[in-house]
Every structure is written in structure tokens, then in C-alpha cells.
Scaffold this motif. Structure first.
Motif, PDB file in Angstrom:
ATOM      1  N   ALA A  41      -2.173 -13.377   2.493  1.00 40.37           N
ATOM      2  CA  ALA A  41      -2.937 -12.148   2.682  1.00 40.37           C
ATOM      3  C   ALA A  41      -3.172 -11.987   4.176  1.00 40.37           C
ATOM      4  O   ALA A  41      -3.708 -12.887   4.820  1.00 40.37           O
ATOM      5  CB  ALA A  41      -4.256 -12.229   1.944  1.00 40.37           C
ATOM      6  N   GLU A  42      -2.733 -10.856   4.732  1.00 41.11           N
ATOM      7  CA  GLU A  42      -2.974 -10.650   6.165  1.00 41.11           C
ATOM      8  C   GLU A  42      -3.946  -9.500   6.363  1.00 41.11           C
ATOM      9  O   GLU A  42      -4.221  -8.731   5.446  1.00 41.11           O
ATOM     10  CB  GLU A  42      -1.673 -10.461   6.942  1.00 41.11           C
ATOM     11  CG  GLU A  42      -0.828  -9.292   6.539  1.00 41.11           C
ATOM     12  CD  GLU A  42       0.411  -9.163   7.404  1.00 41.11           C
ATOM     13  OE1 GLU A  42       0.398  -9.636   8.551  1.00 41.11           O
ATOM     14  OE2 GLU A  42       1.395  -8.579   6.925  1.00 41.11           O
ATOM     15  N   GLY A  43      -4.501  -9.445   7.562  1.00 38.55           N
ATOM     16  CA  GLY A  43      -5.501  -8.401   7.828  1.00 38.55           C
ATOM     17  C   GLY A  43      -6.843  -8.770   7.207  1.00 38.55           C
ATOM     18  O   GLY A  43      -7.662  -7.900   6.908  1.00 38.55           O
ATOM     19  N   LEU A  92       8.511 -11.031   2.439  1.00 43.46           N
ATOM     20  CA  LEU A  92       8.425  -9.577   2.411  1.00 43.46           C
ATOM     21  C   LEU A  92       7.088  -9.190   3.034  1.00 43.46           C
ATOM     22  O   LEU A  92       6.032  -9.527   2.523  1.00 43.46           O
ATOM     23  CB  LEU A  92       8.507  -9.104   0.951  1.00 43.46           C
ATOM     24  CG  LEU A  92       8.745  -7.631   0.741  1.00 43.46           C
ATOM     25  CD1 LEU A  92      10.043  -7.190   1.397  1.00 43.46           C
ATOM     26  CD2 LEU A  92       8.800  -7.344  -0.757  1.00 43.46           C
ATOM     27  N   ASP A  93       7.198  -8.483   4.188  1.00 48.45           N
ATOM     28  CA  ASP A  93       6.016  -8.173   4.999  1.00 48.45           C
ATOM     29  C   ASP A  93       5.331  -6.897   4.486  1.00 48.45           C
ATOM     30  O   ASP A  93       5.975  -6.043   3.868  1.00 48.45           O
ATOM     31  CB  ASP A  93       6.489  -7.961   6.445  1.00 48.45           C
ATOM     32  CG  ASP A  93       5.377  -8.178   7.446  1.00 48.45           C
ATOM     33  OD1 ASP A  93       4.246  -8.410   7.021  1.00 48.45           O
ATOM     34  OD2 ASP A  93       5.665  -8.128   8.662  1.00 48.45           O
ATOM     35  N   ASP A  94       4.073  -6.790   4.769  1.00 46.44           N
ATOM     36  CA  ASP A  94       3.312  -5.549   4.516  1.00 46.44           C
ATOM     37  C   ASP A  94       3.434  -5.037   3.093  1.00 46.44           C
ATOM     38  O   ASP A  94       3.489  -3.822   2.871  1.00 46.44           O
ATOM     39  CB  ASP A  94       3.760  -4.443   5.489  1.00 46.44           C
ATOM     40  CG  ASP A  94       3.549  -4.862   6.929  1.00 46.44           C
ATOM     41  OD1 ASP A  94       2.678  -5.712   7.180  1.00 46.44           O
ATOM     42  OD2 ASP A  94       4.269  -4.339   7.806  1.00 46.44           O
ATOM     43  N   PHE A  95       3.487  -5.934   2.127  1.00 48.54           N
ATOM     44  CA  PHE A  95       3.606  -5.487   0.753  1.00 48.54           C
ATOM     45  C   PHE A  95       2.346  -4.718   0.386  1.00 48.54           C
ATOM     46  O   PHE A  95       1.238  -5.191   0.565  1.00 48.54           O
ATOM     47  CB  PHE A  95       3.821  -6.679  -0.197  1.00 48.54           C
ATOM     48  CG  PHE A  95       4.087  -6.263  -1.618  1.00 48.54           C
ATOM     49  CD1 PHE A  95       5.354  -5.837  -2.004  1.00 48.54           C
ATOM     50  CD2 PHE A  95       3.066  -6.265  -2.567  1.00 48.54           C
ATOM     51  CE1 PHE A  95       5.602  -5.440  -3.303  1.00 48.54           C
ATOM     52  CE2 PHE A  95       3.315  -5.854  -3.866  1.00 48.54           C
ATOM     53  CZ  PHE A  95       4.586  -5.445  -4.236  1.00 48.54           C
TER      54      PHE A  95
HETATM   55 MG    MG Z   1       2.461  -7.461   8.199  1.00 46.06          MG
END
Ligand code: MG
Ligand code: C2E
Ligand code: MG
Length: 752
Positions: A705-707, A648-651
């Protein structure tokens, strides 16, 4: 609306045409009927004339036959016998119906035996035309003459008496004219017409009693207009008869002339012309009445229909043009009312505006729909209190308003906008509730010289675009449609039109952003495949510029599938080079999920490239889940069965719902920590993140954790138990070639 008016106009026009056709048809029908009636009656009159002619002819010929018989007897007898026979004529006549009869000797002297028994001795007929003509071998019947004896009208009939070839005398008989008159007095057309016998000079030789006045000649029977008398006289000397017209006492008469075949006489039957219509009069009247009646009913129905339509039209217009909640115009009505104003080429400059209430959905959720409605009504009231003449506005939908305003200077517009929220809070305090304050964002479009061709809708659309550019900013904001927005529109249009060709030309390539495991020293455990468009004219285009456009057009489904295949192809070559499987995540747009056979399709590609299970990860954004939980859930389960990892992206950056985690058997949660960085309180932020991570761990969901851009964030995430980090702090997305190099150099980072 224009279309509706056109439709009604056409309907009425059609109805009027139908009415006219109906009327013309009816009139034609009546005329045909009347024509036929006149024709029938004319024929009837002709038959009557013929009938009279035949009967008269029979009578006259019968009389001549009688006389011929006696004349033959006398002629064929010897002299003595002749004298006897002549004397016996008295007795003979008693058996006949002649008024008088006698033998006229060749000197013109006759003894005539009257039916009353009187004998008129030595009557001198030597000068009489009928005697002379009979002596010349002709059979003669005279016209009506006054009888000296009875003072009645009589007709002389004379036939020659032959002895051998020569005429020795004349047999003469007298008939009362009434004998013939009775024949012609037979009623014609129910007694409305009458018959006369006329000679070639137009003299009435036998006159009916039905004829009023005392005419002697045809010309005295009535008034003949130009050429009518000549036409009638010509008929009298003709052989076939015919018809002619004249008037008596202003009434037009139709006369039929039929040659009698005796003396060149003609039978003339006359009837007032209008009588010819009378037979059919009732029918014609009835038909005309039916036509008029039907026409009236039709008109009445048309009128009723028109009234019903105009009533329902008014109701429809009300529905279409009035906004039931605020009482202001609908968008359709705005277009209609604004058109004549803005299309005028005048001094006035027009600004188009579009206004949205920010996060109004939440306001409704928080304070209730009734309060929300009150706020909308208050805003509509404010807008309608606008003092600028010709300023118009409407509610487009929900919390969107739009309008037009004349203006001199852009600052005027900004000034006007700034008053709106202030006045709104004054008139409707609920709009500035302590729990949530309504904020407005408005976009203006002020057309320039080259925007003349834009329609009203396009202009308002531009105002809407300007509005969107300020929507993300805090507080009530307004913005203008700018050159940049215009360029973006052009650029977007170009991107959309070029997409297919770019795909075929292989302009879309994959970039890889490595994912680093932070718990065990730091190893690259995989990568996210991100799309890049390398355009020959524009250079590298980032997905932020084209993905949203392709999502709107649906082209994203094609591109995702293409990228997925690129990722599989890379993985195949990577494995073929002897490397162990590596996790590669590919983004999948929510639209793809709605495609038939999505799972089968992706599985088939994965199998074709012989990618081992659990090497490929599919990243779905949260919006997918919101659209259709059921489809998403089924798809995830099937994909997992087929060897895919689902994440699940961009949670946290969208419509986060913790409830979702409870229902979805997701493998990986991708936390977009860029989102969290919007807050100011780092401690609180980290508290939330650690709890989300803990919760995921408890649910057996791995976390990425992205970004992540900073070292201390990594340290924090490690402490908080986050498994993997994807961010500029380690790597930016890189080309496949660069990623291959990185992989060849070894995947261990040896993090502190
Ligand atoms: Mg994303
Ligand atoms: P995403 O799937 O959430 O991808 C992560 C985005 O965050 C990538 O942007 C990546 O470059 C960026 N990013 C990673 N680390 C950092 C960081 O430390 N700081 C900052 N500021 N950014 C970081 P990118 O490549 O521009 O992609 C943007 C979005 O476009 C993606 O977000 C994804 O939603 C979409 N996208 C990219 N490729 C595809 C694709 O092939 N198909 C679909 N459907 N969407 C794609
Ligand atoms: Mg992603």
C-alpha cells in the motif's frame, strides 16, 4: 485549401501554356509549310521562265544558224554564183519555215520571197535598223512588227553576208511572231501564269496571247507601287534576272525575269502570287484543320477534366470542411473562416475557446452511442444559435468543440458558458440522464498585446490548455489561460530542451523511499527508487514535473534505463559492503516495453552488476497493460524468468481492471491508497481495499500500500492482510546517502 487553389491555378496555367505552345507551333508549322510552298512554286516559275528562255533561244539560234549557213554560201561564192544563189533563195525558203526570205544588197534594196510564192520586189530596207545593224556585222532579230502584207505580227531576222572580211550584203528572213509566241504561250503553273519577252527599255517585244488588255510596255501590264517598276527595269538591264511584284486588278503578281541572251531581251514569266499557295493549299488547310481540331479536342478534355476536378473538389471540400455528425464546420474550415476575422487589426477583441465533454466515453458506454451522438448534435445546435455576430465554432474531434467569439469583458464569456449546460439539458434531456449527466469544461484564451504573433492554431491550443486545468474539477467548469499556464509552457519547453544535457551532466539522481513490512513487527524490506532532477538553476525538480513531458517526447526510455543502472550500481556497492540483498523497485515507463531487446538490455545490466535474482523489482503502471496486454504479459514472464520481480503500480488509481489480475502472472500489486481517499465514506473505502487485498492474497500476489500517511491506516492495512506499506507515515523519499545511513542503522523498525 490555399495550396489546392494554387495547384489548380498552376495546372490551368500549364494547360493554357501548352495550348498556346501548341497553337503557336501549329501556326509556325503552317507558315513554314506555306513558305515552303511559295518557295517551291517560285522555283517552279523560275524553271518555267528558264525553260521558255532556252526553247526560245534554241528557236532563234536555229533560225540564225540556217541564215548563217546560207549567208556563208552566198558570201563564199563568186559573183555569178551569188546572183544564182540569191535567186534560188525562193526555193531554199520553201524548205524552211520562214514566212519570207531574201537577200538585201548593200544599198538596202531586197527581193523578198514569201512562202506563199509571192516575191516582193525591190523592197527598200535601207533605213531599217535591222538592215543597218546587220551591215555593221550584227545578227539581228527584231521585236514584233505589223506586217504590211499579211497584217500579222512578224519578226525580222538579219545576218551579215561576208565576203572575206567585209560585209557585202544582208540575208534577211521574216518569221511570224506566232512562232515565238507559241513557245512563250506554253502554260505556266497550270495555265495560271504567262510569259512575255521584254526588251531593255521595257517594251513587250513578243507578247503572249494570254495577256489581257493591249499593253505595249511593261509598265502598262499592271500597277507598280513605290520602286517596283524601277526594280523591274533594273532587272531588265541586268545579267542575272530576278523577281519583282506588281498588281493587276488588285491581284498581286509575281514576275520572274530571265535574260534571253538575244538583243538584251528578257523572258518574263508572271503568275498571281496567291497561286503559289494553291498547290499546298489543300495540305496547309488540312494541317490547319487537324491543328484546330486537336486544339478543340484538347480544350474540351481540359474543360471536362476541370469539371470533374471541381466536382470531386467540392466533394473533398465537403468531407474536409463539414462535420458529418453535427453538420457544423471542421477544424480546418474554422481556421479558414476565422483567419480573415481575427487577423483584422480593429476594435474587436477575440476570445478563443475549447470545450470538452467530461467523461463522455463513459456516457457513451452507459447510454449508447446513439444517445451520445444526439447530445453532440444538440450542443452543436446550441452553439450555432449563438446570437453574437462573427462567433464561429467547429467540432475538432469526438467530443471536442472549439471556436472564436468577440467579447468586451471576460465575465461575458463566463456568463455565456454558464448557459450552455443548462440549455443543453433543456434541448436534449438525455444529456442530464439520471444515470449520468454530461458536464462541460471549457477553456478560454484571451490574447494580450504581446500575443499578436500567435497563429490561430496556437491560440486555440492555449484555450485547450486552459480547458485542461479545469477538467479535473467537479461539475461544468470554465477557465482562462493564465500567466501560470504560460509559465508552465515555458518551463516545460525548457525542461524538454535541457533534458539531454542534464542526463550527461549527471543531474538526475535517485531517491529511495523505504518499504516497510507491517506484518512481522515492521522491517524495512526494500525501497522504491524514485527519480529526482537536481538542476543547478532550478534546484530539485520533482518527477511529476518532468516524467509526463519525457513520456511524450520518448526521452523517458533513456532516463529509465539510466535510473535502472544507477539502482544496480547502488545495489552493487550495498552488497559489496557486506549487506544481504535488499529489494529495490525501479519504475519502468510503458514506452520502454515497446523497445526492441528491452528484456535482454535490462538483464544484461543486472548481470553486469552481478545483482542476485529477485532483488530487483520493476514497477509498471496500469496504462501499460491497457495499451497492449499481449506484449506486457510476455515481457513479465520473460523478466521473471530472468530473476526480476514484477509489480503493478498505482493499482486503483487508473483504469482498474480486475480482469487483469486474472491474466497477469504479476508478483506484487501496489495499491495507491491516496486514490481511495477521494471518497467520503471511509467504511466503504476500507471494505473495497480489504477485498482487493484478500483477492490478491488468494491469487498469491503480494501487496504494497503506497501513499499511506496515517497510523490508523497502517493498523487497518495490517488487519486487512496487506504485506508492505510505503508512505510518509514511515519515510519520505530520501537521498541515497540518507538511505545508506538508514540501512547502516539497521532495518528493523520494531513497530507496535
Ligand atoms: Mg505508485
Ligand atoms: P510512483 O511510482 O507511484 O511513486 C510513488 C510516488 O508517491 C512518489 O512520488 C512518492 O514520493 C509518492 N509518495 C509516497 N508515499 C507518499 C505519501 O504518503 N503521501 C504522498 N502524498 N505521496 C507519497 P514521486 O517521487 O514524486 O514520483 C511520482 C511518480 O513519478 C512516480 O509514482 C512514478 O510514476 C514517476 N517516477 C518517479 N521516478 C521515476 C522513474 O525513474 N521512471 C519512471 N518511469 N517514472 C518515475
Ligand atoms: Mg512506482
Amino acid at each position: 485549401m490555399k495550396n489546392d487553389t494554387r495547384t489548380y491555378r498552376t495546372t490551368y496555367l500549364a494547360a493554357i501554356i501548352v495550348c498556346l505552345c501548341f497553337l503557336i507551333g501549329g501556326i509556325l508549322f503552317v507558315m513554314i509549310l506555306a513558305g515552303r510552298s511559295e518557295e517551291d512554286n517560285r522555283r517552279y516559275l523560275q524553271d518555267a521562265a528558264k525553260q521558255n528562255q532556252v526553247t526560245l533561244l534554241k528557236q532563234v539560234q536555229g533560225d540564225f544558224q540556217t541564215l548563217d549557213g546560207i549567208a556563208a554560201c552566198i558570201g563564199s561564192s563568186g559573183e555569178e554564183q551569188q546572183v544564182q544563189l540569191r535567186g534560188a533563195l525562193k526555193t531554199i525558203n520553201e524548205k524552211n519555215t520562214f514566212l519570207r526570205m531574201g537577200y538585201v544588197s548593200s544599198d538596202g534594196i531586197a527581193d523578198l520571197y514569201d512562202i506563199s510564192g509571192i516575191t516582193l520586189k525591190d523592197v527598200d530596207l535601207s533605213e531599217s535598223d535591222f538592215f543597218l545593224r546587220a551591215m555593221a556585222g550584227e545578227r539581228v532579230i527584231t521585236g514584233a512588227l505589223i506586217d504590211m502584207v499579211s497584217n500579222e505580227y512578224i519578226n525580222y531576222l538579219t545576218v551579215p553576208v561576208y565576203q572575206g572580211e567585209s560585209v557585202i550584203g544582208v540575208l534577211c528572213a521574216v518569221n511570224a511572231s506566232s512562232v515565238y509566241r507559241e513557245i512563250i504561250d506554253a502554260p505556266v503553273l497550270n495555265g495560271k501564269g504567262y510569259t512575255n519577252i521584254v526588251d531593255q527599255e521595257g517594251n513587250l517585244v513578243i507578247r503572249t496571247l494570254n495577256l489581257s488588255g493591249d499593253p505595249i510596255r511593261l509598265s502598262e501590264m499592271g500597277v507598280f507601287e513605290d520602286g517596283q517598276l524601277d526594280q523591274a527595269m533594273a532587272l531588265l538591264s541586268g545579267e542575272t534576272g530576278g523577281q519583282f511584284l506588281y498588281k493587276t486588278e488588285g491581284v498581286q503578281q509575281l514576275a520572274i525575269a530571265e535574260p534571253l541572251g538575244i538583243n538584251g531581251w528578257s523572258v518574263i514569266s508572271v503568275v498571281p502570287r496567291r497561286i503559289l499557295w494553291e498547290n499546298y493549299g489543300l495540305t496547309i488547310g488540312g494541317v490547319a484543320l487537324i491543328i484546330v481540331g486537336a486544339f478543340a479536342i484538347f480544350l474540351f478534355l481540359l474543360y471536362r477534366q476541370g469539371r470533374i476536378m471541381s466536382k470531386s473538389n467540392a466533394a473533398l471540400l465537403h468531407q474536409a470542411y463539414d462535420d458529418p455528425l453535427t453538420g457544423c464546420r471542421s477544424f480546418q474550415k474554422l481556421l479558414l473562416d476565422a483567419e480573415p476575422l481575427t487577423s483584422q487589426k480593429g476594435e474587436k477583441k477575440w476570445a478563443f475557446w475549447y470545450c470538452d465533454l467530461k467523461k463522455f466515453k463513459y456516457f457513451n458506454d452507459l447510454l449508447g452511442y446513439q444517445t451520445g451522438d444526439r447530445v453532440l448534435q444538440a450542443l452543436a445546435r446550441l452553439l450555432s444559435e449563438d446570437e453574437i455576430p462573427d462567433a464561429l465554432f467547429c467540432r475538432v474531434s469526438a467530443d471536442n468543440f472549439a471556436g472564436i467569439r468577440p467579447y468586451q469583458d471576460k465575465s461575458e464569456l463566463e456568463q455565456w458558458f454558464r448557459t450552455l449546460p443548462v440549455r443543453l439539458y433543456e434541448t436534449e434531456p438525455a444529456a442530464a440522464s439520471s444515470r449520468m449527466r454530461v458536464e462541460l469544461c471549457m477553456g478560454f484564451f484571451c490574447p494580450e498585446a504581446d500575443d499578436d504573433s500567435l497563429s490561430l492554431t496556437e491560440s486555440i491550443n492555449r484555450a485547450n490548455m486552459a480547458q485542461k486545468t479545469v477538467k479535473g474539477q467537479t461539475g461544468s467548469r470554465c477557465g482562462f489561460f493564465t500567466r501560470q499556464i504560460r509559465e508552465k509552457i515555458l518551463s516545460d519547453a525548457e525542461i524538454e530542451t535541457r533534458a539531454w544535457a542534464a542526463l550527461e551532466n549527471g543531474e538526475f539522481v535517485l531517491y529511495m523511499q523505504p518499504k516497510v513490512s507491517i506484518q512481522n513487527g515492521g522491517r524495512i524490506v526494500g525501497a522504491e527508487a524514485l527519480s529526482r532532477w537536481i538542476s543547478p538553476d532550478r534546484g530539485m525538480i520533482s518527477p511529476g514535473d518532468f516524467i509526463p513531458l519525457f513520456e511524450q517526447s520518448g526521452f523517458i526510455v533513456k532516463l529509465d534505463r539510466y535510473n535502472f543502472e544507477l539502482a544496480c550500481r547502488w545495489m552493487r556497492s550495498y552488497l559489496d559492503a557486506g549487506n544481504p540483498p535488499l529489494n529495490v523497485a525501479v519504475n519502468v515507463s510503458r514506452l520502454a516495453l515497446l523497445q526492441d531487446h528491452f528484456v535482454e538490455d535490462y538483464t544484461a545490466i543486472k548481470n553486469r552488476y552481478r545483482i542476485p535474482d529477485r532483488a530487483l523489482e520493476l514497477e509498471f503502471t496500469e496504462s501499460v497493460v491497457l495499451d497492449d496486454d499481449g506484449v506486457f504479459l510476455d515481457t513479465v514472464v520473460q523478466l521473471q524468468k530472468n530473476g526480476f520481480i514484477c509489480s503493478l503500480d498505482d493499482f486503483g488509481s487508473g483504469y482498474s481492471s480486475l480482469n487483469l489480475l486474472k491474466n497477469l502472472p504479476i508478483d506484487v500489486l501496489k495499491l495507491d491508497i491516496l486514490f481511495f481517499r477521494q471518497g467520503t465514506d471511509v467504511t466503504r473505502e476500507r471494505l473495497v481495499i480489504s477485498h482487493v487485498l484478500a483477492m490478491a492474497r488468494d491469487l498469491n500476489i503480494r501487496t504494497i500500500a503506497e501513499g499511506v500517511e496515517e497510523e490508523d491506516q497502517v493498523a487497518f492495512l495490517r488487519r486487512a492482510g496487506c504485506d508492505v506499506v510505503q508512505g510518509y507515515v514511515f519515510y519520505k523519499p530520501m537521498s541515497l546517502a540518507d538511505f545508506n545511513q538508514l540501512a547502516a542503522a539497521g532495518l528493523d523498525l520494531n513497530l507496535p
